[in-house]
Design a protein around this motif. Structure first.
Motif, PDB file in Angstrom:
ATOM      1  N   UNK A  90       9.049   0.491   7.066  1.00 49.16           N
ATOM      2  CA  UNK A  90       7.932  -0.451   6.923  1.00 49.16           C
ATOM      3  C   UNK A  90       8.298  -1.456   5.835  1.00 49.16           C
ATOM      4  N   UNK A  91       8.196  -2.699   6.163  1.00 50.17           N
ATOM      5  CA  UNK A  91       8.640  -3.762   5.254  1.00 50.17           C
ATOM      6  C   UNK A  91       7.655  -3.865   4.099  1.00 50.17           C
ATOM      7  N   UNK A  92       8.129  -3.522   2.906  1.00 46.80           N
ATOM      8  CA  UNK A  92       7.240  -3.485   1.749  1.00 46.80           C
ATOM      9  C   UNK A  92       7.951  -4.031   0.522  1.00 46.80           C
ATOM     10  N   UNK A  93       7.176  -4.633  -0.375  1.00 47.71           N
ATOM     11  CA  UNK A  93       7.684  -4.999  -1.686  1.00 47.71           C
ATOM     12  C   UNK A  93       7.494  -3.800  -2.611  1.00 47.71           C
ATOM     13  N   UNK A  94       8.188  -3.739  -3.759  1.00 37.67           N
ATOM     14  CA  UNK A  94       8.138  -2.556  -4.627  1.00 37.67           C
ATOM     15  C   UNK A  94       6.782  -2.306  -5.268  1.00 37.67           C
ATOM     16  N   UNK A  95       6.055  -3.354  -5.605  1.00 34.18           N
ATOM     17  CA  UNK A  95       4.835  -3.207  -6.391  1.00 34.18           C
ATOM     18  C   UNK A  95       3.826  -2.229  -5.777  1.00 34.18           C
ATOM     19  N   UNK A  96       3.464  -2.380  -4.478  1.00 31.28           N
ATOM     20  CA  UNK A  96       2.477  -1.450  -3.918  1.00 31.28           C
ATOM     21  C   UNK A  96       2.923   0.004  -3.982  1.00 31.28           C
ATOM     22  N   UNK A  97       4.213   0.260  -3.734  1.00 29.61           N
ATOM     23  CA  UNK A  97       4.707   1.633  -3.756  1.00 29.61           C
ATOM     24  C   UNK A  97       4.609   2.206  -5.165  1.00 29.61           C
ATOM     25  N   UNK A  98       4.994   1.423  -6.166  1.00 29.81           N
ATOM     26  CA  UNK A  98       4.907   1.892  -7.549  1.00 29.81           C
ATOM     27  C   UNK A  98       3.457   2.098  -7.970  1.00 29.81           C
ATOM     28  N   UNK A  99       2.558   1.297  -7.422  1.00 26.50           N
ATOM     29  CA  UNK A  99       1.141   1.506  -7.721  1.00 26.50           C
ATOM     30  C   UNK A  99       0.661   2.857  -7.205  1.00 26.50           C
ATOM     31  N   UNK A 100       1.158   3.268  -6.021  1.00 25.07           N
ATOM     32  CA  UNK A 100       0.780   4.573  -5.486  1.00 25.07           C
ATOM     33  C   UNK A 100       1.382   5.703  -6.320  1.00 25.07           C
ATOM     34  N   UNK A 101       2.632   5.541  -6.743  1.00 22.58           N
ATOM     35  CA  UNK A 101       3.279   6.558  -7.575  1.00 22.58           C
ATOM     36  C   UNK A 101       2.648   6.629  -8.964  1.00 22.58           C
ATOM     37  N   UNK A 102       2.107   5.473  -9.431  1.00 19.77           N
ATOM     38  CA  UNK A 102       1.358   5.392 -10.688  1.00 19.77           C
ATOM     39  C   UNK A 102       2.121   5.967 -11.873  1.00 19.77           C
ATOM     40  N   UNK A 103       3.253   5.353 -12.268  1.00 25.63           N
ATOM     41  CA  UNK A 103       3.987   5.835 -13.441  1.00 25.63           C
ATOM     42  C   UNK A 103       3.148   5.843 -14.716  1.00 25.63           C
ATOM     43  N   UNK A 104       2.207   4.890 -14.840  1.00 27.62           N
ATOM     44  CA  UNK A 104       1.383   4.827 -16.050  1.00 27.62           C
ATOM     45  C   UNK A 104       0.508   6.074 -16.164  1.00 27.62           C
ATOM     46  N   UNK A 105      -0.106   6.486 -15.043  1.00 23.12           N
ATOM     47  CA  UNK A 105      -0.935   7.692 -15.037  1.00 23.12           C
ATOM     48  C   UNK A 105      -0.099   8.921 -15.379  1.00 23.12           C
ATOM     49  N   UNK A 106       1.093   9.017 -14.753  1.00 22.62           N
ATOM     50  CA  UNK A 106       1.975  10.148 -15.006  1.00 22.62           C
ATOM     51  C   UNK A 106       2.391  10.188 -16.473  1.00 22.62           C
ATOM     52  N   UNK A 107       2.737   9.039 -17.032  1.00 20.83           N
ATOM     53  CA  UNK A 107       3.174   8.977 -18.430  1.00 20.83           C
ATOM     54  C   UNK A 107       2.065   9.431 -19.365  1.00 20.83           C
TER      55      UNK A 107
END
Length: 665
Positions: A90-107
């Protein structure tokens, strides 16, 4: 530019980019971990940006070097495999995927704070100055000098404590993934809800006994609480997770996923990105529900991503459905993992009625009799407003939206466009012929409500888009329906996202209209709607149709016939579809862009593209629309299609690439 590195990695850069771009190869003198956050040079000016290691890579061309390692790892190999699947298919830019992974929440959830070794020398210097500093340091001393950032009470004093080196912070490493099973189970369970719930309960109890993590997916957040409450009554305690929760609650869930080897979580598709490490079971309820189709970038199907998660984590996967999707049916049929249990036979009656009153007289009589006998009735009509359209009987003039070109829907007091929200007063005179013979055609929700309330009064409970603006209001309406056994629940597709109690009689109005919708899965959607409503009825289901249609496809052979039809016409699951959608305010620019893209596509033989054609809704919200459909083999998106975003289009023309769209409106 450098070359000759001992290690090469695919890196997902955290930069806003066009769809299809985001993974770049970098070289490193050190071996990096998958999911590690690094700093890399990007672009012509080598601007330093954040990136995340996805996988090892083969060197190709000139490679830039990794600028800096942070030492922090934000996701594991399982989550990296999910990212790879989304990027490839699926053609996607990185931003939406990183938003789902939520590194800020994990950190925030996994960061530890501890008193630094130099703290004793700084104690006298800082403690007398601030009461908040005293409180924060006392909190750490009570816990042997360390605590998690989420629990730390001195958030305001944190910057000063860090600057003065009184405390240190470190991101807790992710738990190592549990060894993957060699042969995890997979099953499509096609059965009524009662049998589904019994199997779900036994699977969750078994996961508890084996001390495994389990994930239960539901299509709508409104279904989480009813399911969790039902499971709790049967002795299975669950955590709830959805995107509507506060950041603090979500961080707590992330923390639990990392620190508890055994837990059961009920949530929406966003739960797929949580950092599970001992996942042994995934259950997907109502797997056919269109809510699992993510309608924001990158537009991927959550059920497909669930299969990737199960395969890479070694978890057993159970799909539950009362009317499976065609794709899931085909896969289960091929793998011989389909289990079907028949429900109770329900009487079905089909009434052909084209009257303008709303419901046919026989149906009104059946509803009234059902109510007098103290039995619940569900009336389903997926049509807002009072009627379908307003039409002049003399000249045939339709009243259309000036911004969308679609018919305005008559409500009791005004005409409304349900696409852009444009409103007009209901005219008395036709603007075309000046005649006064105007008539509201078709059946709408408001007309049926007026008809039933004139007979049953307050027993009629309406759930429409106005009520749906508040989830509490919808729940209150459904609770009122449960409490009154003689009531009639009247609603649209909004009801499909809520737990509806069993009823005696179901009335489904205008199922034939669903068959004329502009997408290849229209028949499948109509079949699933019918089967889901049929499962709620304990005695009878009545279909009111406005035209003579063949309903033989509601029988068991539906899937075989539907699969044969799609194979002949080249639609999923036998071929993949890319819809290239163009939108512009000017027609000339729209068709210039469409022709330019078609010329590009004609240069390649790995796929087949149609000629540019107007969309089903040629004009929406003041913009003209055209489309090209591209068919290509099942698998990753060809590189030539990924490069479509590189084509320079005329100004003010927007282009969207939609993969395997379910609707073509």
């Amino acid at each position: 530019m450098k070359a000759g590195f001992p290690y090469y990695f695919n890196v997902l850069v955290d930069v806003p980019l066009p769809g299809g771009e985001g993974l770049y190869t970098y070289g490193s003198s050190e071996k990096l971990q998958v999911g590690e956050r690094i700093m890399v040079p990007f672009g012509k000016k080598d601007k330093i940006v954040e990136g995340y290691v996805i996988s090892s890579a083969a060197p190709k061309g000139e490679i830039k070097a990794v600028y800096l390692r942070t030492g922090n790892r934000y996701f594991d190999e399982v989550r990296a495999a999910m990212i790879n699947w989304i990027m490839e298919n699926y053609i996607s830019s990185p931003k939406p995927i990183l938003n789902y992974l939520s590194p800020v929440t994990l950190k925030r959830a996994l960061t530890k704070i501890s008193l630094s070794p130099s703290y004793p020398n700084l104690e006298k210097q800082f403690l007398p100055r601030s009461r908040s500093l005293k409180k924060a340091i006392a909190f750490l001393e009570e816990r042997n000098g360390e605590a998690y950032l989420e629990d730390f009470p001195g958030s305001r004093s944190l910057p000063l404590l860090l600057k003065s080196k009184v405390i240190d912070t470190v991101l807790e490493p992710l738990r190592k993934q549990h060894p993957v099973k060699k042969e995890p189970k997979s099953c499509l369970f096609w059965a009524p809800w009662r049998e589904q719930y019994q199997l779900l309960l036994s699977l969750l109890r078994k996961a508890q006994e084996q001390k495994l993590q389990a994930l239960v997916l539901v299509p709508e957040s409104s279904l989480i609480e009813p399911l969790s409450s039902a499971l709790a009554k049967d002795g299975v305690e669950c955590l709830n997770f959805s995107g509507e929760q506060s950041p603090k609650v979500r961080r707590k869930i992330v923390f639990n996923c990392q620190h508890e080897s055994s837990l059961i979580l009920v949530g929406t598709w966003l739960s797929l990105f949580l950092p599970f490490w001992n996942l042994g079971l995934i259950c997907v309820l109502q797997e056919e529900n269109s809510a699992y189709r993510v309608l924001s970038p990158p537009y991927f199907p959550a059920v497909g991503l669930t299969r990737v998660l199960a395969r890479n984590s070694g978890a057993d996967l159970y799909l539950f459905s009362r009317a499976p999707s065609v794709e899931s049916y085909l896969e289960a049929y091929r793998d011989r993992t389909l289990i079907k249990k028949e429900g109770k036979a329900i009487l079905r009656e089909v009434l052909y009625y084209r009257g303008e009153r709303g419901l046919a007289p026989d149906i009104v009589y059946a509803i009234k009799r059902n109510s007098l006998e103290g039995k619940r009735t569900l009336v389903f009509l997926n049509r807002k407003g009072y009627a379908n359209c307003l039409q002049c009987e003399d000249c045939g003039e339709d009243f259309s939206c000036p911004f969308c070109g679609v018919r305005l829907t008559p409500h009791q007091e005004e005409l409304i466009c349900h696409y852009c929200g444009h409103r007009e007063e209901i005219p008395i005179v036709c603007p075309n012929c000046k005649g006064t013979n105007l008539k509201a055609r078709g059946v709408g929700l408001e007309k049926v409500e007026t008809q039933l309330k004139s007979i049953l009064g307050e027993l009629v409970i309406l759930v429409n888009s106005e009520v749906a603006k508040s989830k509490k209001a919808v729940r209150a309406k459904i609770e009122a329906f449960k409490d009154n056994p003689s009531s009639v629940l009247l609603g649209t597709s909004i009801l499909q996202g809520h737990a509806i109690p069993p009823v005696s009689l179901v009335v489904l109005v205008n199922l034939d209209f669903s068959l004329s919708l502009p997408f290849y899965s229209a028949t499948e959607r109509a079949y699933q709607l019918y089967k889901n409503l049929e499962s709620l009825a304990s005695e009878k289901i009545i279909l009111q149709v406005s035209r003579q249609v063949n309903l033989d496809w509601l029988d068991e052979d539906f899937y075989l016939e539907e699969l044969q039809s799609r194979k002949q016409t080249g639609f999923p699951p036998y071929k993949r579809i890319m819809r290239i959608l163009f939108e512009a305010e000017e027609k000339s620019a729209l068709w210039e862009a469409a022709r330019k893209v078609k010329e590009y596509l004609d240069a390649y033989n790995s796929f087949v593209a149609t000629e540019p054609i107007p969309c089903f809704h040629y004009k929406l919200r003041g913009r003209w629309r055209a489309e090209i459909l591209v068919r290509f083999p099942v698998g990753a998106v060809p590189e030539e299609l990924r490069n479509l975003y590189r084509i320079r289009l005329p100004r003010k023309v927007e282009m969207q690439l939609q993969l395997d769209p379910e609707e073509l409106n």
